[in-house]
Design an enzyme around this catalytic site. Structure first.
Site, PDB file in Angstrom:
ATOM      1  N   ASP A 160      34.912 -23.974  -5.211  1.00  0.00           N
ATOM      2  CA  ASP A 160      34.155 -22.744  -5.464  1.00  0.00           C
ATOM      3  C   ASP A 160      34.976 -21.698  -6.222  1.00  0.00           C
ATOM      4  O   ASP A 160      34.410 -20.910  -6.978  1.00  0.00           O
ATOM      5  CB  ASP A 160      33.693 -22.166  -4.109  1.00  0.00           C
ATOM      6  CG  ASP A 160      32.637 -21.086  -4.267  1.00  0.00           C
ATOM      7  OD1 ASP A 160      31.689 -21.318  -5.040  1.00  0.00           O
ATOM      8  OD2 ASP A 160      32.763 -20.018  -3.635  1.00  0.00           O
TER       9      ASP A 160
ATOM     10  N   HIS B 185      32.458 -15.263 -14.661  1.00  0.00           N
ATOM     11  CA  HIS B 185      32.427 -13.798 -14.816  1.00  0.00           C
ATOM     12  C   HIS B 185      33.820 -13.175 -14.705  1.00  0.00           C
ATOM     13  O   HIS B 185      34.021 -12.048 -15.134  1.00  0.00           O
ATOM     14  CB  HIS B 185      31.419 -13.148 -13.862  1.00  0.00           C
ATOM     15  CG  HIS B 185      31.815 -13.203 -12.430  1.00  0.00           C
ATOM     16  ND1 HIS B 185      31.503 -14.267 -11.622  1.00  0.00           N
ATOM     17  CD2 HIS B 185      32.499 -12.339 -11.669  1.00  0.00           C
ATOM     18  CE1 HIS B 185      31.983 -14.034 -10.421  1.00  0.00           C
ATOM     19  NE2 HIS B 185      32.593 -12.879 -10.413  1.00  0.00           N
TER      20      HIS B 185
ATOM     21  N   LYS C 294      38.179 -16.475   2.253  1.00  0.00           N
ATOM     22  CA  LYS C 294      37.161 -15.569   2.779  1.00  0.00           C
ATOM     23  C   LYS C 294      37.671 -14.934   4.064  1.00  0.00           C
ATOM     24  O   LYS C 294      38.571 -15.445   4.708  1.00  0.00           O
ATOM     25  CB  LYS C 294      35.874 -16.346   3.056  1.00  0.00           C
ATOM     26  CG  LYS C 294      35.272 -16.900   1.769  1.00  0.00           C
ATOM     27  CD  LYS C 294      33.843 -17.293   1.950  1.00  0.00           C
ATOM     28  CE  LYS C 294      33.246 -17.697   0.615  1.00  0.00           C
ATOM     29  NZ  LYS C 294      33.000 -16.562  -0.278  1.00  0.00           N
TER      30      LYS C 294
ATOM     31  N   HIS D  13      37.593 -19.888 -11.320  1.00  0.00           N
ATOM     32  CA  HIS D  13      38.137 -18.536 -11.510  1.00  0.00           C
ATOM     33  C   HIS D  13      39.667 -18.515 -11.548  1.00  0.00           C
ATOM     34  O   HIS D  13      40.278 -17.953 -12.452  1.00  0.00           O
ATOM     35  CB  HIS D  13      37.681 -17.599 -10.396  1.00  0.00           C
ATOM     36  CG  HIS D  13      36.193 -17.525 -10.243  1.00  0.00           C
ATOM     37  ND1 HIS D  13      35.344 -17.449 -11.314  1.00  0.00           N
ATOM     38  CD2 HIS D  13      35.400 -17.513  -9.144  1.00  0.00           C
ATOM     39  CE1 HIS D  13      34.100 -17.392 -10.873  1.00  0.00           C
ATOM     40  NE2 HIS D  13      34.107 -17.436  -9.565  1.00  0.00           N
TER      41      HIS D  13
END
Ligand code: NAD
Length: 497
Positions: free
Chosen positions: A245, A188, A345, A250
Protein backbone atom coordinates in the site's frame (compact mmCIF):
# COMPACT_ATOMS: atom_id res chain seq x y z
CA UNK A 1 21.67 32.45 9.01
CA UNK A 2 18.98 34.95 8.22
CA UNK A 3 17.35 35.73 4.94
CA UNK A 4 17.83 39.29 3.78
CA UNK A 5 14.23 40.06 2.94
CA UNK A 6 14.88 43.39 1.24
CA UNK A 7 17.12 41.68 -1.30
CA UNK A 8 14.46 39.19 -2.34
CA UNK A 9 11.83 40.08 -4.91
CA UNK A 10 8.34 39.77 -3.52
CA UNK A 11 6.78 36.90 -5.37
CA UNK A 12 3.22 36.05 -6.15
CA UNK A 13 2.52 32.61 -7.59
CA UNK A 14 1.55 32.86 -11.22
CA UNK A 15 -1.51 31.10 -12.57
CA UNK A 16 -1.37 30.17 -16.21
CA UNK A 17 -4.74 28.94 -17.46
CA UNK A 18 -4.73 25.53 -19.09
CA UNK A 19 -6.35 24.82 -22.45
CA UNK A 20 -10.10 24.17 -22.44
CA UNK A 21 -10.83 20.55 -21.49
CA UNK A 22 -13.46 17.92 -20.89
CA UNK A 23 -12.60 15.88 -17.82
CA UNK A 24 -14.73 12.79 -17.36
CA UNK A 25 -14.48 11.41 -13.82
CA UNK A 26 -15.43 7.76 -13.77
CA UNK A 27 -16.31 7.11 -10.14
CA UNK A 28 -17.38 10.77 -9.86
CA UNK A 29 -19.61 10.02 -6.85
CA UNK A 30 -16.93 8.10 -4.93
CA UNK A 31 -14.89 9.03 -1.89
CA UNK A 32 -11.79 10.17 -3.78
CA UNK A 33 -13.77 12.32 -6.22
CA UNK A 34 -15.68 14.00 -3.38
CA UNK A 35 -12.73 14.51 -1.04
CA UNK A 36 -9.98 15.45 -3.48
CA UNK A 37 -10.74 15.68 -7.19
CA UNK A 38 -13.86 17.88 -7.21
CA UNK A 39 -12.79 20.30 -4.44
CA UNK A 40 -9.39 20.53 -6.15
CA UNK A 41 -10.97 21.43 -9.47
CA UNK A 42 -13.09 24.08 -7.76
CA UNK A 43 -9.95 25.66 -6.27
CA UNK A 44 -8.30 25.68 -9.72
CA UNK A 45 -11.45 27.29 -11.10
CA UNK A 46 -11.34 29.99 -8.40
CA UNK A 47 -7.64 30.55 -9.13
CA UNK A 48 -8.50 31.26 -12.77
CA UNK A 49 -6.74 28.21 -14.14
CA UNK A 50 -9.79 26.41 -15.53
CA UNK A 51 -11.15 28.05 -18.68
CA UNK A 52 -14.90 28.80 -18.59
CA UNK A 53 -15.60 26.53 -21.56
CA UNK A 54 -14.16 23.48 -19.81
CA UNK A 55 -16.46 20.78 -18.55
CA UNK A 56 -16.32 18.28 -15.73
CA UNK A 57 -18.45 15.24 -16.40
CA UNK A 58 -19.16 12.95 -13.47
CA UNK A 59 -19.76 9.37 -14.60
CA UNK A 60 -20.66 6.68 -12.09
CA UNK A 61 -23.12 3.93 -11.36
CA UNK A 62 -25.15 6.10 -8.97
CA UNK A 63 -28.55 7.02 -10.39
CA UNK A 64 -28.48 10.83 -10.37
CA UNK A 65 -29.51 13.61 -12.72
CA UNK A 66 -27.34 16.65 -13.45
CA UNK A 67 -29.04 18.76 -10.74
CA UNK A 68 -28.55 15.99 -8.20
CA UNK A 69 -24.87 15.66 -9.10
CA UNK A 70 -24.28 19.41 -8.87
CA UNK A 71 -25.84 19.32 -5.43
CA UNK A 72 -23.45 16.50 -4.46
CA UNK A 73 -20.47 18.42 -5.83
CA UNK A 74 -21.48 21.56 -3.89
CA UNK A 75 -21.75 19.50 -0.71
CA UNK A 76 -18.34 17.90 -1.33
CA UNK A 77 -16.77 21.36 -1.74
CA UNK A 78 -18.27 22.70 1.47
CA UNK A 79 -17.42 19.54 3.40
CA UNK A 80 -13.85 19.03 2.20
CA UNK A 81 -12.56 22.36 1.00
CA UNK A 82 -14.39 25.56 1.85
CA UNK A 83 -17.35 25.65 4.25
CA UNK A 84 -18.49 28.98 2.77
CA UNK A 85 -17.52 29.12 -0.88
CA UNK A 86 -18.38 32.40 -2.68
CA UNK A 87 -21.85 31.79 -4.16
CA UNK A 88 -21.15 33.41 -7.53
CA UNK A 89 -18.00 31.35 -8.01
CA UNK A 90 -19.66 28.14 -6.89
CA UNK A 91 -22.65 28.66 -9.20
CA UNK A 92 -20.43 29.42 -12.17
CA UNK A 93 -18.30 26.36 -11.43
CA UNK A 94 -21.33 24.10 -11.08
CA UNK A 95 -22.62 25.34 -14.44
CA UNK A 96 -19.56 23.63 -15.94
CA UNK A 97 -20.36 20.32 -14.20
CA UNK A 98 -22.64 17.63 -15.59
CA UNK A 99 -23.31 13.95 -15.00
CA UNK A 100 -23.96 10.71 -16.79
CA UNK A 101 -25.09 7.54 -14.99
CA UNK A 102 -22.97 4.83 -16.54
CA UNK A 103 -22.05 1.19 -16.08
CA UNK A 104 -18.38 0.43 -16.66
CA UNK A 105 -19.20 -3.22 -17.25
CA UNK A 106 -22.38 -2.78 -19.28
CA UNK A 107 -23.72 -0.62 -22.07
CA UNK A 108 -25.89 1.83 -20.16
CA UNK A 109 -24.83 5.47 -20.29
CA UNK A 110 -22.11 5.12 -22.95
CA UNK A 111 -24.14 6.49 -25.86
CA UNK A 112 -25.00 9.52 -23.75
CA UNK A 113 -21.38 10.09 -22.76
CA UNK A 114 -20.24 9.75 -26.34
CA UNK A 115 -22.82 12.28 -27.51
CA UNK A 116 -21.80 14.69 -24.81
CA UNK A 117 -18.11 14.61 -25.67
CA UNK A 118 -18.34 14.13 -29.44
CA UNK A 119 -16.72 16.69 -31.71
CA UNK A 120 -15.55 18.89 -28.85
CA UNK A 121 -12.32 20.59 -29.89
CA UNK A 122 -10.54 20.44 -26.57
CA UNK A 123 -8.32 18.32 -24.34
CA UNK A 124 -10.10 15.08 -23.46
CA UNK A 125 -9.18 13.41 -20.19
CA UNK A 126 -10.72 10.42 -18.46
CA UNK A 127 -10.04 9.93 -14.77
CA UNK A 128 -10.44 6.30 -13.67
CA UNK A 129 -11.38 6.93 -10.03
CA UNK A 130 -12.86 3.47 -9.65
CA UNK A 131 -11.64 0.08 -8.44
CA UNK A 132 -8.72 -1.17 -10.60
CA UNK A 133 -10.82 -4.21 -11.59
CA UNK A 134 -12.79 -1.77 -13.77
CA UNK A 135 -9.80 -0.16 -15.54
CA UNK A 136 -9.83 -2.70 -18.39
CA UNK A 137 -13.61 -2.40 -18.90
CA UNK A 138 -13.39 1.38 -19.04
CA UNK A 139 -10.46 1.40 -21.46
CA UNK A 140 -12.20 -1.10 -23.74
CA UNK A 141 -15.49 0.78 -23.79
CA UNK A 142 -13.80 4.10 -24.40
CA UNK A 143 -12.32 2.58 -27.51
CA UNK A 144 -15.54 0.84 -28.57
CA UNK A 145 -17.40 4.12 -28.35
CA UNK A 146 -14.73 6.05 -30.24
CA UNK A 147 -13.50 8.07 -27.27
CA UNK A 148 -9.95 6.67 -27.19
CA UNK A 149 -8.46 8.95 -29.86
CA UNK A 150 -4.71 9.54 -30.03
CA UNK A 151 -4.97 12.75 -28.04
CA UNK A 152 -7.20 11.39 -25.24
CA UNK A 153 -5.59 10.93 -21.82
CA UNK A 154 -6.47 8.52 -19.05
CA UNK A 155 -5.60 8.92 -15.38
CA UNK A 156 -5.36 5.76 -13.33
CA UNK A 157 -5.38 5.53 -9.57
CA UNK A 158 -3.46 3.29 -7.26
CA UNK A 159 -3.20 0.41 -6.52
CA UNK A 160 -1.54 -0.41 -9.82
CA UNK A 161 -1.48 -4.19 -9.45
CA UNK A 162 -0.71 -6.20 -6.33
CA UNK A 163 2.44 -7.83 -7.70
CA UNK A 164 4.54 -7.90 -10.85
CA UNK A 165 2.24 -10.30 -12.68
CA UNK A 166 -0.93 -8.25 -12.08
CA UNK A 167 0.84 -4.96 -12.86
CA UNK A 168 2.10 -6.40 -16.14
CA UNK A 169 -1.38 -7.67 -16.97
CA UNK A 170 -2.87 -4.23 -16.22
CA UNK A 171 -0.21 -2.47 -18.30
CA UNK A 172 -0.90 -4.95 -21.10
CA UNK A 173 -4.65 -4.30 -20.97
CA UNK A 174 -4.28 -0.52 -21.03
CA UNK A 175 -1.69 -0.77 -23.82
CA UNK A 176 -4.29 -2.43 -26.05
CA UNK A 177 -6.27 0.80 -26.14
CA UNK A 178 -3.88 3.62 -25.21
CA UNK A 179 -0.21 4.31 -25.79
CA UNK A 180 2.14 5.10 -22.91
CA UNK A 181 2.05 8.86 -23.66
CA UNK A 182 -1.68 8.82 -22.94
CA UNK A 183 -1.52 7.01 -19.58
CA UNK A 184 -1.10 9.03 -16.37
CA UNK A 185 -0.50 6.70 -13.39
CA UNK A 186 -1.04 8.92 -10.40
CA UNK A 187 0.99 8.88 -7.20
CA UNK A 188 -0.17 11.93 -5.30
CA UNK A 189 3.10 12.09 -3.33
CA UNK A 190 4.76 13.29 -6.52
CA UNK A 191 2.34 16.21 -6.72
CA UNK A 192 3.52 17.74 -3.47
CA UNK A 193 5.22 21.11 -3.67
CA UNK A 194 8.17 19.94 -1.61
CA UNK A 195 8.86 17.00 -3.89
CA UNK A 196 9.39 19.40 -6.76
CA UNK A 197 11.29 21.74 -4.50
CA UNK A 198 13.58 18.84 -3.69
CA UNK A 199 14.49 18.61 -7.38
CA UNK A 200 14.99 22.38 -7.54
CA UNK A 201 17.26 22.32 -4.48
CA UNK A 202 19.28 19.36 -5.79
CA UNK A 203 19.62 20.36 -9.41
CA UNK A 204 19.29 24.16 -9.26
CA UNK A 205 22.20 24.73 -6.85
CA UNK A 206 25.88 23.96 -6.98
CA UNK A 207 25.93 23.51 -3.24
CA UNK A 208 24.37 20.09 -2.75
CA UNK A 209 25.09 17.86 -5.72
CA UNK A 210 28.87 17.52 -5.07
CA UNK A 211 28.05 16.24 -1.55
CA UNK A 212 25.15 14.05 -2.63
CA UNK A 213 26.90 10.69 -2.54
CA UNK A 214 28.29 7.93 -0.36
CA UNK A 215 31.44 9.90 0.44
CA UNK A 216 29.56 12.63 2.29
CA UNK A 217 26.16 11.17 3.12
CA UNK A 218 26.06 8.84 6.13
CA UNK A 219 22.56 7.55 5.48
CA UNK A 220 19.08 8.52 4.30
CA UNK A 221 15.78 7.97 6.09
CA UNK A 222 12.29 8.07 4.64
CA UNK A 223 9.38 8.02 7.08
CA UNK A 224 5.68 8.13 6.27
CA UNK A 225 3.77 7.92 9.55
CA UNK A 226 0.01 8.02 9.92
CA UNK A 227 -2.03 8.33 13.12
CA UNK A 228 -5.14 6.74 11.66
CA UNK A 229 -5.79 3.01 11.70
CA UNK A 230 -7.30 1.02 8.86
CA UNK A 231 -10.78 2.38 9.69
CA UNK A 232 -13.50 1.10 7.39
CA UNK A 233 -10.95 -0.11 4.80
CA UNK A 234 -9.93 -3.13 6.89
CA UNK A 235 -10.98 -5.82 4.43
CA UNK A 236 -9.20 -4.11 1.52
CA UNK A 237 -6.11 -3.20 3.55
CA UNK A 238 -5.63 -6.69 4.96
CA UNK A 239 -5.13 -7.98 1.42
CA UNK A 240 -2.31 -5.51 0.79
CA UNK A 241 -0.49 -4.26 3.92
CA UNK A 242 2.06 -1.48 4.33
CA UNK A 243 4.55 -2.89 1.82
CA UNK A 244 2.08 -2.99 -1.06
CA UNK A 245 0.00 0.00 0.00
CA UNK A 246 2.82 2.45 0.77
CA UNK A 247 6.38 1.22 0.17
CA UNK A 248 6.02 -0.10 -3.38
CA UNK A 249 4.65 3.22 -4.58
CA UNK A 250 4.94 6.33 -2.38
CA UNK A 251 8.14 5.54 -0.49
CA UNK A 252 9.90 4.15 -3.55
CA UNK A 253 9.01 7.22 -5.57
CA UNK A 254 10.54 9.42 -2.87
CA UNK A 255 13.61 7.19 -2.75
CA UNK A 256 14.01 7.56 -6.53
CA UNK A 257 13.85 11.35 -6.41
CA UNK A 258 16.38 11.59 -3.62
CA UNK A 259 18.80 9.07 -5.13
CA UNK A 260 18.57 9.57 -8.89
CA UNK A 261 21.30 11.00 -11.09
CA UNK A 262 20.68 14.48 -12.50
CA UNK A 263 18.58 14.02 -15.63
CA UNK A 264 19.90 15.74 -18.75
CA UNK A 265 16.70 17.78 -19.00
CA UNK A 266 13.64 18.31 -16.84
CA UNK A 267 11.42 16.42 -19.20
CA UNK A 268 9.17 13.46 -18.44
CA UNK A 269 11.20 10.66 -19.97
CA UNK A 270 14.59 12.01 -18.92
CA UNK A 271 13.39 12.19 -15.28
CA UNK A 272 11.66 8.84 -15.37
CA UNK A 273 14.64 7.12 -17.01
CA UNK A 274 16.79 8.19 -14.06
CA UNK A 275 14.20 7.07 -11.51
CA UNK A 276 13.98 3.68 -13.21
CA UNK A 277 17.76 3.22 -12.96
CA UNK A 278 17.53 3.73 -9.18
CA UNK A 279 14.85 1.06 -8.78
CA UNK A 280 16.83 -1.36 -10.92
CA UNK A 281 19.95 -0.76 -8.82
CA UNK A 282 18.20 -1.52 -5.52
CA UNK A 283 19.65 -4.49 -3.66
CA UNK A 284 17.38 -7.29 -2.46
CA UNK A 285 16.50 -6.73 1.20
CA UNK A 286 17.96 -9.21 3.68
CA UNK A 287 15.39 -10.87 5.99
CA UNK A 288 16.97 -9.39 9.14
CA UNK A 289 16.71 -5.90 7.60
CA UNK A 290 12.90 -5.97 7.51
CA UNK A 291 10.74 -5.40 10.58
CA UNK A 292 6.97 -5.72 10.34
CA UNK A 293 4.32 -4.88 12.90
CA UNK A 294 0.62 -4.71 13.67
CA UNK A 295 -0.80 -2.05 15.97
CA UNK A 296 -2.24 -3.14 19.29
CA UNK A 297 -5.55 -1.96 20.76
CA UNK A 298 -5.53 1.47 22.34
CA UNK A 299 -7.34 1.68 25.61
CA UNK A 300 -8.05 5.35 26.08
CA UNK A 301 -10.14 7.08 28.70
CA UNK A 302 -13.22 7.33 26.58
CA UNK A 303 -13.06 5.27 23.42
CA UNK A 304 -11.26 2.01 22.98
CA UNK A 305 -9.61 1.76 19.58
CA UNK A 306 -9.47 -1.77 18.17
CA UNK A 307 -6.24 -3.55 17.42
CA UNK A 308 -5.24 -4.13 13.79
CA UNK A 309 -6.50 -7.70 13.89
CA UNK A 310 -9.82 -6.63 15.41
CA UNK A 311 -10.18 -3.86 12.82
CA UNK A 312 -9.68 -6.24 9.89
CA UNK A 313 -11.78 -8.97 11.52
CA UNK A 314 -9.12 -11.67 11.32
CA UNK A 315 -7.55 -12.79 14.63
CA UNK A 316 -4.79 -14.59 12.70
CA UNK A 317 -4.00 -11.92 10.11
CA UNK A 318 -0.33 -11.84 9.09
CA UNK A 319 -0.59 -8.53 7.21
CA UNK A 320 1.61 -5.67 8.43
CA UNK A 321 0.31 -2.22 9.35
CA UNK A 322 3.91 -1.11 9.94
CA UNK A 323 7.15 -1.86 8.15
CA UNK A 324 10.72 -0.68 8.53
CA UNK A 325 13.53 -1.78 6.26
CA UNK A 326 17.08 -1.09 5.24
CA UNK A 327 18.22 -1.25 1.66
CA UNK A 328 21.18 -0.25 -0.50
CA UNK A 329 21.54 1.09 -4.00
CA UNK A 330 24.29 -0.67 -5.90
CA UNK A 331 25.79 2.06 -8.02
CA UNK A 332 28.84 4.32 -7.88
CA UNK A 333 27.07 7.16 -6.18
CA UNK A 334 25.49 5.24 -3.33
CA UNK A 335 27.57 2.09 -2.73
CA UNK A 336 27.73 1.62 1.05
CA UNK A 337 25.11 4.24 2.00
CA UNK A 338 22.12 2.68 3.75
CA UNK A 339 18.60 3.85 2.94
CA UNK A 340 16.13 3.27 5.78
CA UNK A 341 12.41 3.38 5.10
CA UNK A 342 9.50 3.02 7.49
CA UNK A 343 5.79 3.57 7.32
CA UNK A 344 2.89 2.63 9.52
CA UNK A 345 -0.55 3.29 10.83
CA UNK A 346 -1.52 4.44 14.33
CA UNK A 347 1.88 5.97 14.91
CA UNK A 348 2.60 8.87 17.24
CA UNK A 349 2.09 11.64 14.67
CA UNK A 350 1.12 12.20 11.06
CA UNK A 351 4.38 12.99 9.40
CA UNK A 352 6.12 12.34 6.08
CA UNK A 353 9.76 13.24 5.91
CA UNK A 354 12.90 12.43 3.99
CA UNK A 355 16.12 13.02 5.89
CA UNK A 356 19.61 13.15 4.47
CA UNK A 357 22.12 12.73 7.29
CA UNK A 358 25.60 13.88 6.28
CA UNK A 359 28.78 12.47 7.77
CA UNK A 360 30.63 14.12 10.62
CA UNK A 361 33.54 16.37 9.79
CA UNK A 362 36.71 14.25 9.43
CA UNK A 363 38.35 15.99 12.37
CA UNK A 364 36.95 18.24 15.08
CA UNK A 365 39.18 21.21 15.84
CA UNK A 366 36.96 22.17 18.77
CA UNK A 367 37.78 19.25 21.05
CA UNK A 368 35.54 16.63 22.60
CA UNK A 369 33.49 19.05 24.69
CA UNK A 370 32.12 20.62 21.48
CA UNK A 371 30.28 17.34 20.89
CA UNK A 372 29.53 15.58 17.61
CA UNK A 373 27.65 17.44 14.92
CA UNK A 374 26.23 16.54 11.58
CA UNK A 375 24.44 18.42 8.88
CA UNK A 376 20.94 17.07 8.43
CA UNK A 377 18.78 18.00 5.49
CA UNK A 378 15.13 17.42 6.24
CA UNK A 379 12.50 17.44 3.52
CA UNK A 380 9.02 17.48 5.03
CA UNK A 381 6.07 16.52 2.90
CA UNK A 382 3.36 16.74 5.51
CA UNK A 383 2.29 18.46 7.57
CA UNK A 384 4.08 21.83 7.20
CA UNK A 385 5.72 21.12 3.85
CA UNK A 386 9.22 22.54 3.71
CA UNK A 387 12.95 21.93 3.60
CA UNK A 388 15.38 22.69 6.41
CA UNK A 389 19.11 22.23 6.63
CA UNK A 390 20.64 21.75 10.06
CA UNK A 391 23.91 23.66 10.28
CA UNK A 392 26.37 23.78 13.13
CA UNK A 393 27.21 27.22 14.51
CA UNK A 394 28.71 28.68 17.63
CA UNK A 395 26.27 29.09 20.46
CA UNK A 396 25.95 32.85 20.83
CA UNK A 397 27.34 34.46 23.97
CA UNK A 398 30.53 34.66 25.92
CA UNK A 399 30.55 31.02 27.08
CA UNK A 400 33.49 29.94 24.94
CA UNK A 401 33.39 27.78 21.83
CA UNK A 402 30.23 25.74 22.27
CA UNK A 403 28.58 24.41 19.15
CA UNK A 404 24.88 24.06 18.47
CA UNK A 405 22.83 22.87 15.50
CA UNK A 406 20.29 25.31 14.10
CA UNK A 407 17.82 24.82 11.27
CA UNK A 408 18.19 26.89 8.14
CA UNK A 409 14.76 27.16 6.59
CA UNK A 410 14.94 26.71 2.85
CA UNK A 411 11.25 26.96 2.12
CA UNK A 412 11.45 30.74 2.23
CA UNK A 413 7.67 31.05 2.18
CA UNK A 414 7.91 34.23 4.24
CA UNK A 415 10.79 35.64 2.25
CA UNK A 416 8.83 35.13 -0.93
CA UNK A 417 6.12 37.39 0.40
CA UNK A 418 3.70 34.95 2.01
CA UNK A 419 1.48 35.08 -1.10
CA UNK A 420 2.41 31.63 -2.28
CA UNK A 421 -0.76 29.70 -2.87
CA UNK A 422 -0.95 26.27 -1.28
CA UNK A 423 -1.93 23.86 -4.04
CA UNK A 424 -3.04 20.38 -3.15
CA UNK A 425 -1.18 17.53 -4.88
CA UNK A 426 -4.27 16.37 -6.78
CA UNK A 427 -4.92 19.86 -8.15
CA UNK A 428 -1.40 20.15 -9.48
CA UNK A 429 -1.45 16.68 -11.00
CA UNK A 430 -4.82 17.13 -12.71
CA UNK A 431 -3.59 20.38 -14.26
CA UNK A 432 -0.48 18.50 -15.45
CA UNK A 433 -2.73 15.94 -17.14
CA UNK A 434 -4.52 18.72 -19.00
CA UNK A 435 -1.18 20.28 -19.96
CA UNK A 436 0.04 16.88 -21.15
CA UNK A 437 3.03 16.81 -18.78
CA UNK A 438 3.85 13.29 -17.53
CA UNK A 439 6.93 14.17 -15.45
CA UNK A 440 5.16 13.60 -12.12
CA UNK A 441 3.41 10.40 -13.19
CA UNK A 442 4.75 6.87 -13.07
CA UNK A 443 5.68 5.16 -16.30
CA UNK A 444 4.65 1.53 -16.82
CA UNK A 445 8.22 0.20 -16.65
CA UNK A 446 8.83 2.07 -13.37
CA UNK A 447 5.81 0.44 -11.75
CA UNK A 448 6.87 -2.98 -12.97
CA UNK A 449 10.45 -2.50 -11.74
CA UNK A 450 9.11 -1.47 -8.33
CA UNK A 451 7.05 -4.65 -8.13
CA UNK A 452 10.01 -6.73 -9.32
CA UNK A 453 11.92 -5.47 -6.25
CA UNK A 454 8.96 -5.79 -3.88
CA UNK A 455 7.72 -9.27 -4.84
CA UNK A 456 10.69 -11.34 -3.58
CA UNK A 457 10.65 -9.45 -0.26
CA UNK A 458 6.99 -10.35 0.28
CA UNK A 459 7.47 -13.94 -0.94
CA UNK A 460 10.40 -14.22 1.48
CA UNK A 461 8.43 -13.42 4.61
CA UNK A 462 5.48 -15.50 3.40
CA UNK A 463 7.75 -18.52 2.84
CA UNK A 464 9.28 -18.05 6.30
CA UNK A 465 5.77 -17.85 7.79
CA UNK A 466 6.66 -14.64 9.62
CA UNK A 467 4.05 -12.98 11.78
CA UNK A 468 4.24 -9.19 12.32
CA UNK A 469 5.10 -8.12 15.87
CA UNK A 470 2.65 -6.01 17.86
CA UNK A 471 3.43 -2.35 18.51
CA UNK A 472 1.66 0.16 20.73
CA UNK A 473 -0.74 2.55 19.09
CA UNK A 474 0.73 6.03 19.35
CA UNK A 475 4.29 4.72 19.29
CA UNK A 476 6.84 4.92 16.50
CA UNK A 477 6.53 1.28 15.50
CA UNK A 478 7.96 -2.03 16.64
CA UNK A 479 10.85 -2.15 19.09
CA UNK A 480 12.92 -4.18 16.65
CA UNK A 481 12.67 -1.33 14.10
CA UNK A 482 14.63 0.79 16.61
CA UNK A 483 17.00 -2.11 17.06
CA UNK A 484 17.63 -2.11 13.29
CA UNK A 485 19.02 1.41 13.68
CA UNK A 486 20.80 0.83 16.99
CA UNK A 487 22.74 -2.07 15.51
CA UNK A 488 24.10 0.35 12.91
CA UNK A 489 24.91 3.02 15.51
CA UNK A 490 22.13 5.27 14.22
CA UNK A 491 18.63 6.26 15.23
CA UNK A 492 15.38 7.16 13.60
CA UNK A 493 14.36 10.77 13.45
CA UNK A 494 11.68 11.60 15.98
CA UNK A 495 8.23 11.42 14.35
CA UNK A 496 7.03 14.97 14.92
CA UNK A 497 3.63 16.43 13.99
P1 NAD B 1 -15.51 4.48 -3.82
O1 NAD B 1 -15.93 3.07 -3.54
O2 NAD B 1 -15.84 5.52 -2.80
O3 NAD B 1 -16.18 4.95 -5.20
C1 NAD B 1 -16.25 4.11 -6.29
C2 NAD B 1 -16.92 4.84 -7.47
O4 NAD B 1 -16.97 3.93 -8.56
C3 NAD B 1 -18.35 5.28 -7.22
O5 NAD B 1 -18.56 6.52 -7.84
C4 NAD B 1 -19.17 4.21 -7.93
O6 NAD B 1 -20.44 4.68 -8.42
C5 NAD B 1 -18.28 3.91 -9.09
N1 NAD B 1 -18.53 2.58 -9.66
C6 NAD B 1 -18.48 1.38 -9.02
N2 NAD B 1 -18.79 0.39 -9.89
C7 NAD B 1 -19.05 0.99 -11.08
C8 NAD B 1 -19.43 0.50 -12.36
N3 NAD B 1 -19.63 -0.81 -12.61
N4 NAD B 1 -19.61 1.40 -13.34
C9 NAD B 1 -19.42 2.72 -13.13
N5 NAD B 1 -19.06 3.23 -11.95
C10 NAD B 1 -18.89 2.36 -10.94
O7 NAD B 1 -13.96 4.41 -4.15
P2 NAD B 1 -12.87 5.56 -3.93
O8 NAD B 1 -12.41 5.53 -2.51
O9 NAD B 1 -13.39 6.85 -4.47
O10 NAD B 1 -11.65 5.02 -4.80
C11 NAD B 1 -11.61 5.11 -6.21
C12 NAD B 1 -10.23 4.68 -6.71
O11 NAD B 1 -9.25 5.53 -6.19
C13 NAD B 1 -9.80 3.27 -6.27
O12 NAD B 1 -8.98 2.71 -7.27
C14 NAD B 1 -8.97 3.53 -5.03
O13 NAD B 1 -8.04 2.49 -4.80
C15 NAD B 1 -8.28 4.80 -5.45
N6 NAD B 1 -7.82 5.63 -4.33
C16 NAD B 1 -8.70 6.14 -3.44
C17 NAD B 1 -8.23 6.94 -2.41
C18 NAD B 1 -9.20 7.55 -1.41
O14 NAD B 1 -8.70 8.32 -0.60
N7 NAD B 1 -10.46 7.26 -1.44
C19 NAD B 1 -6.86 7.22 -2.29
C20 NAD B 1 -5.99 6.69 -3.24
C21 NAD B 1 -6.48 5.90 -4.25
Amino acid sequence: MTVVQEAMPRMVSRVIPVDPFDLVIFGGTGDLARRKILPGLFRRYCAGQMPPTSRIIGAARTDLDVAGYRQMVAEAITEFSDPTPPTDKLDAFLAQVCYVAIDAKGESGWAELQQLTEGADRVEAYYFSVAPTLFGDLAERLQLWGMAGDEARIVVEKPFGRDLATAKALNGTLAKYFNEKQIYRIDHYLGKETVQNLMAVRFGNMLFEPLWNAQYVDHIQITVAETVGVGGRGEYYDKSGAMRDMVQNHLMQLLCLIAMEPPARFDPDAVRDEKLKVIRALDPVLPHHIMRGQYAAEIGNEVQQPSYREAVGDPRSKTESFIALKTHISNWRWAGTPFYMRTGKRMSARSSEITVVFKETPHSIFGEEAGKHRNVLSIRLQPNEGITLGVTIKEPGPGGMRLIDVPLDMSFAEALGGDIEQVDAYERLIMDVIRGNQTLFMRGDEVEAAWAWTDPIIHGWEARGEVPKPYDSGSDGTTDSHELMRRDGRKWREVKP
